[in-house]
Design a protein around this motif. Structure first.
Motif, short mmCIF file in Angstrom:
data_model
loop_
_atom_site.label_atom_id
_atom_site.label_comp_id
_atom_site.label_asym_id
_atom_site.label_seq_id
_atom_site.Cartn_x
_atom_site.Cartn_y
_atom_site.Cartn_z
N ARG A 738 -4.15 -7.68 -1.95
CA ARG A 738 -4.23 -6.27 -1.55
C ARG A 738 -3.03 -5.87 -0.71
NH1 ARG A 738 -9.75 -7.59 -0.71
NH2 ARG A 738 -9.35 -7.81 1.54
N GLU A 739 -2.63 -6.76 0.20
CA GLU A 739 -1.46 -6.45 1.02
C GLU A 739 -0.21 -6.34 0.16
OE1 GLU A 739 -1.35 -9.59 3.84
OE2 GLU A 739 -2.98 -8.79 5.09
N ARG A 740 -0.09 -7.21 -0.84
CA ARG A 740 1.06 -7.12 -1.73
C ARG A 740 1.04 -5.83 -2.55
NH1 ARG A 740 0.75 -13.37 -3.87
NH2 ARG A 740 1.98 -14.32 -2.18
N ASP A 741 -0.15 -5.46 -3.04
CA ASP A 741 -0.26 -4.22 -3.80
C ASP A 741 0.09 -3.02 -2.93
OD1 ASP A 741 -1.01 -5.68 -5.98
OD2 ASP A 741 -3.17 -5.34 -5.71
N GLN A 742 -0.41 -3.04 -1.69
CA GLN A 742 -0.10 -1.93 -0.78
C GLN A 742 1.39 -1.87 -0.47
OE1 GLN A 742 -2.33 -2.07 2.85
NE2 GLN A 742 -1.52 -0.16 3.65
N ALA A 743 1.98 -3.05 -0.23
CA ALA A 743 3.42 -3.07 0.02
C ALA A 743 4.19 -2.61 -1.20
CB ALA A 743 3.84 -4.48 0.40
N ALA A 744 3.71 -2.98 -2.39
CA ALA A 744 4.39 -2.55 -3.61
C ALA A 744 4.29 -1.04 -3.76
CB ALA A 744 3.77 -3.25 -4.81
N ARG A 745 3.12 -0.47 -3.41
CA ARG A 745 2.97 0.99 -3.51
C ARG A 745 3.87 1.69 -2.50
NH1 ARG A 745 -2.55 -0.37 -4.34
NH2 ARG A 745 -2.98 -0.11 -2.11
N VAL A 746 3.96 1.13 -1.28
CA VAL A 746 4.84 1.72 -0.27
C VAL A 746 6.29 1.66 -0.73
CG1 VAL A 746 5.73 1.47 2.07
CG2 VAL A 746 3.27 1.26 1.63
N ASP A 747 6.66 0.50 -1.29
CA ASP A 747 8.03 0.36 -1.79
C ASP A 747 8.29 1.35 -2.93
OD1 ASP A 747 8.43 -1.62 0.02
OD2 ASP A 747 8.08 -3.27 -1.40
N ALA A 748 7.28 1.53 -3.80
CA ALA A 748 7.45 2.47 -4.90
C ALA A 748 7.58 3.89 -4.37
CB ALA A 748 6.27 2.36 -5.86
N THR A 749 6.77 4.21 -3.33
CA THR A 749 6.86 5.55 -2.75
C THR A 749 8.22 5.77 -2.09
OG1 THR A 749 4.48 5.53 -2.33
CG2 THR A 749 5.79 7.14 -1.13
N ASP A 750 8.68 4.77 -1.34
CA ASP A 750 10.00 4.88 -0.72
C ASP A 750 11.10 5.00 -1.77
OD1 ASP A 750 8.73 4.67 1.69
OD2 ASP A 750 9.16 2.52 1.95
N LEU A 751 10.90 4.25 -2.87
CA LEU A 751 11.89 4.33 -3.93
C LEU A 751 11.90 5.72 -4.56
CD1 LEU A 751 13.98 2.93 -5.73
CD2 LEU A 751 12.09 2.18 -7.21
N ASP A 752 10.71 6.27 -4.76
CA ASP A 752 10.63 7.62 -5.33
C ASP A 752 11.28 8.63 -4.39
OD1 ASP A 752 9.36 6.57 -7.50
OD2 ASP A 752 7.34 7.07 -6.78
N LYS A 753 11.01 8.46 -3.08
CA LYS A 753 11.59 9.40 -2.12
C LYS A 753 13.13 9.29 -2.10
CE LYS A 753 7.64 9.70 1.04
NZ LYS A 753 7.16 9.44 2.42
N SER A 754 13.61 8.06 -2.09
CA SER A 754 15.06 7.88 -2.07
C SER A 754 15.69 8.38 -3.35
CB SER A 754 15.39 6.40 -1.86
OG SER A 754 14.86 5.61 -2.91
N THR A 755 14.98 8.15 -4.46
CA THR A 755 15.50 8.66 -5.74
C THR A 755 15.52 10.18 -5.76
OG1 THR A 755 14.63 6.70 -6.87
CG2 THR A 755 15.17 8.61 -8.23
#
Length: 781
Positions: A738-755
């Protein structure tokens, strides 16, 4: 000579071609004498007992024949999984031999004429013409083209059936015909010895029936029970309290060893318990306690309506008395006594009581008298010392015979000792799971007398996670009614396998790979035939398509190299274990084998070698969990011939790691740890798909699996602790995922924001460039 393929065993598809090497002999039969049973039964009851035992032995022989005669008859298409190739032949004649060369064309036998092949041979001397086999008789409707050779190798099961005129099941049975013949020869010798011992029983006069004063009237054989009165059979012997493990094992015995109808089941409980005890002593008088003798007692117990725990307690009591005979005697003293006694070691020694048949004297050792051997219910009902000694034969007081029973010096002169096996595997040893003295015992002959039992259980781990002292840790739930050992072997390799599995199982790549594999519900690979479509089997779909997640392949070397080394060492360990059993390292006693993962592969290799060497009657029960071995019917038929009792395959369709690791082996012959073994009579299958979600779960669910199998003498409390430990580990892994999934979602969100920010910045720059160009044009105007 018949050929039967055993794919998956060291890559050799013909590894179960079995030569004759019978392991049937115990040498000359011990001196026989009359067995006066007047004290416990009358003539009618003796005759009923002999008929009952003969009927049980007949049923046992029918079960042995069914292994081969009914091979391939039981199939469930919904549980097929990977379909091993069908048998197409059981004998391939050599096309280059003089005997069969005329049946082949020159192209088929490789003798097509070439310049290199033309060799002028000297003129042969005149010899009698060889007798060639007649041309094969083709079945009706079979046509042979002019260009087709007289004898061809079939390329499919249908073609093989057409050419041989036999069904597929008959071809399967013929491929193991030599094994069946040798098995029945061995069983016939054991049966003859038992019947000889039974024929020595005599009743003087009409017999007293063995009912002492105050124990109530005796019920004759065949007499119906009075109406409206409780059954004096099974209910008369208590079920050993409310222990759930005891109740479950009692019920399991009645299911797996069905009773043969007999009037002896109507007798009082004292007499039924005494009859069972006497037959145990009679079988021990054959100077061994192999698995066929044990199975006969189980069938007899159900026929006499005696619960399983009563038989187990009686075995422990007899073992305790016998072990005191050799207490304090070293193996060197056993060797010396064996040399002194010579051929007389199989005969009754001189004593104080005279045998009515031979005039010789036999005696019952004081430890056996102290243990109440020959009596039941605390000595209130039983035989005299003379008859008890006659039943036991040389086992009554011979330290050589008793020492051989417990493996103090192997089962025969010249047998290998533990030290000899250390040459093959340096750290090979058997560690007692329970022992009264805390020491580093690795040899069964060093076990204290109070810990000896009539049966032996050998447990084999699939991997290790810490030091070698934890070899026994997963098996603490097993009780003390058997001698329980944990096999220690290749500790360094097993530690590497365990640490690599632990590393990969906790990796993020494995978590993603499991999700990707589980999402595959079909098999659309164009090269896979339609009858091999494995809808609903994601692991098999990945095996068929050779398609595995890329992230998993990148880290595969972490676990594949230790696993492959472990598979090779498991094969070798299995051969060494089989050699140890053949040389009677455990003594003249039956053995139960339990293993998981690579430990199951050890047992698979051991059973195949025992079948090849015709070492029957040594193994009683076998449980394989998550086994990395094939499901080919002939291989399991050979294994079944070496197991007298229960042969259980435990599998899980969700064991993705096993499928991934086994992909480089002969997986197209099936994977026993992933699917049901079908078509082999007497093989049990336990589907644990709903519980086993990962290969490393087996180590913590060993007791729970045996509990489902209604195994005897297990601790439910220890099983609950193991399951609780697994639940904690699973909860930790789920939390990590769950922690990995949450971190992956945060990373995906940050990636979307940066993109998005980069895109907005780029758009802003383009707008500024456009405004600048427009301003320049206005100035030019």
């Amino acid at each position: 000579m018949s050929l039967s393929s055993s794919p998956g065993s060291s890559g050799d598809e013909s590894s179960i071609i079995m030569g004759r090497n019978s392991n049937s002999g115990r040498g000359a039969f011990p001196r026989r004498g009359e067995l006066d049973m007047t004290a416990i039964m009358n003539v009618e009851q003796k005759n009923s007992l002999q008929v009952l035992i003969n009927n049980i032995i007949d049923d046992m022989q029918k079960d042995l024949c069914a292994i081969f005669d009914n091979l391939g008859t039981d199939h469930d298409p919904s549980e097929e999984g990977i379909k091993p190739p069908k048998a197409t032949f059981n004998l391939i004649p050599n096309p280059r031999s003089d005997k069969y060369r005329h049946l082949y064309s020159s192209k088929d036998n490789g003798t097509e004429e070439t310049q290199d092949a033309k060799i002028v041979l000297p003129e042969p001397t005149m010899l009698p013409a060889p007798i060639l086999p007649p041309a094969p008789v083709m079945p009706p409707g079979f046509t042979l083209s002019p260009s087709q050779p007289l004898l061809t190798i079939p390329k499919s099961a249908e073609e093989a059936s057409l050419m041989s005129g036999k069904t597929e099941n008959e071809i399967l049975s013929d491929s193991l015909s030599e094994l069946k013949k040798d098995l029945l020869v061995y069983f016939g010798k054991w049966r003859t010895n038992v019947q000889k011992r039974l024929s020595d029983m005599i009743i003087k006069g009409n017999g007293t029936g063995g009912v002492h004063a105050g124990q109530g009237p005796q019920q004759g054989p065949g007499t119906a029970r009075p109406k409206n009165k409780p059954n004096q059979g099974r209910a008369a012997i208590k079920q050993g309290g409310t222990d759930p493990a005891t109740l479950a094992s009692n019920d399991a015995m009645s299911r797996y060893y069905p009773a043969t109808l007999s009037s002896l089941g109507n007798l009082p409980k004292e007499k039924r318990a005494m009859i069972l005890h006497c037959i145990m002593l009679l079988l021990l008088g054959m100077e061994h306690y192999f698995s066929y003798s044990r199975r006969l007692l189980l069938h007899l117990a159900t026929a006499l309506q005696v619960p399983a725990h009563v038989l187990a307690q009686d075995e422990a009591r007899v073992a305790g008395g016998l072990s005191q005979i050799v207490k304090g005697i070293t193996s060197e003293e056993i060797i010396q006594k064996r040399t002194e006694e010579g051929k007389s070691s199989r005969r009754n020694k001189a004593g104080t009581t005279t045998s009515t048949a031979t005039g010789s004297t036999v005696s019952l050792a004081p430890p056996l008298l102290a243990a109440g051997i020959g009596t039941v219910f605390g000595g209130a009902f039983g035989l005299g010392p003379a008859t008890t000694a006659a039943l036991l034969g040389s086992m009554a007081d011979s330290t050589v015979t008793v020492g051989s029973l417990f493996g103090l010096y192997g089962g025969r002169p010249g047998g290998k000792t533990m030290e000899s096996f250390l040459k093959d595997i340096p750290d090979f040893g058997m560690l007692p799971v329970y022992r009264s003295m805390k020491s580093s015992l690795t040899d069964p002959k060093d076990l204290p007398p109070q810990d000896r039992r009539m049966r032996v259980t050998i447990c084999v781990n699939g991997w290790l996670t810490q030091e070698s002292e934890n070899v026994t840790a997963p098996w603490r739930f097993l009780g003390s009614q058997n001698e329980v050992y944990a096999l220690r072997h290749e500790v360094e390799v097993m530690n590497k396998v365990g640490s690599s599995l632990d590393t990969v199982m906790k990796s993020a790549a494995w978590s993603l790979a499991k999700k990707e594999i589980a999402s595959r519900t079909g098999n659309e690979h164009p090269s896979v035939p339609s009858d091999q479509q494995l809808n609903g089997f994601p692991v098999f779909a990945s095996l068929n398509q050779a398609l595995w997640p890329m992230g998993l392949l990148k880290i595969s070397k972490l676990v594949e190299n230790p696993w492959c080394a472990g598979m090779v060492r498991a094969e070798k360990t299995g051969l060494v274990l089989a050699d140890a059993l053949i040389n009677k390292l455990q003594g003249e006693r039956c053995v139960t084998l339990i293993g998981y993962s690579l430990g199951a592969r050890v047992i698979y290799s051991c059973l195949m070698y025992l079948a090849e060497k015709r070492a029957f009657g040594l193994v009683e029960n076998v449980v394989l969990m998550g086994a990395p071995c094939p499901t080919e019917m002939r291989a399991w038929g050979a294994m079944r011939s070496a197991v007298t009792g229960r042969l259980v395959n435990v599998y899980s369709k969700n064991d993705y790691m096993l499928g991934f690791l086994y992909r480089s082996s002969s997986w197209y012959y099936g994977v026993a740890g992933l699917q049901k073994v079908q078509g082999v009579p007497g093989v049990e299958n336990l589907n644990e798909t709903g519980i086993i979600h990962s290969h490393d779960h087996y180590r913590h669910l060993l007791g729970g699996i045996l509990k489902k199998l209604s195994w005897e003498d297990i601790s439910y409390a220890q099983i609950a602790e193991d399951e609780e430990m697994l639940a904690q580990l699973v909860a930790q892994q789920e939390k990590l995922d769950r922690e990995r999934d949450q971190a992956a979602r945060v990373d995906a969100t940050d990636l979307d924001k940066s993109t998005q920010k980069a895109q907005e910045s780029l758009k802003h720059k383009e707008n500024r460039k456009g405004i600048g160009r427009k301003g320049g044009r206005k100035q030019n105007k």
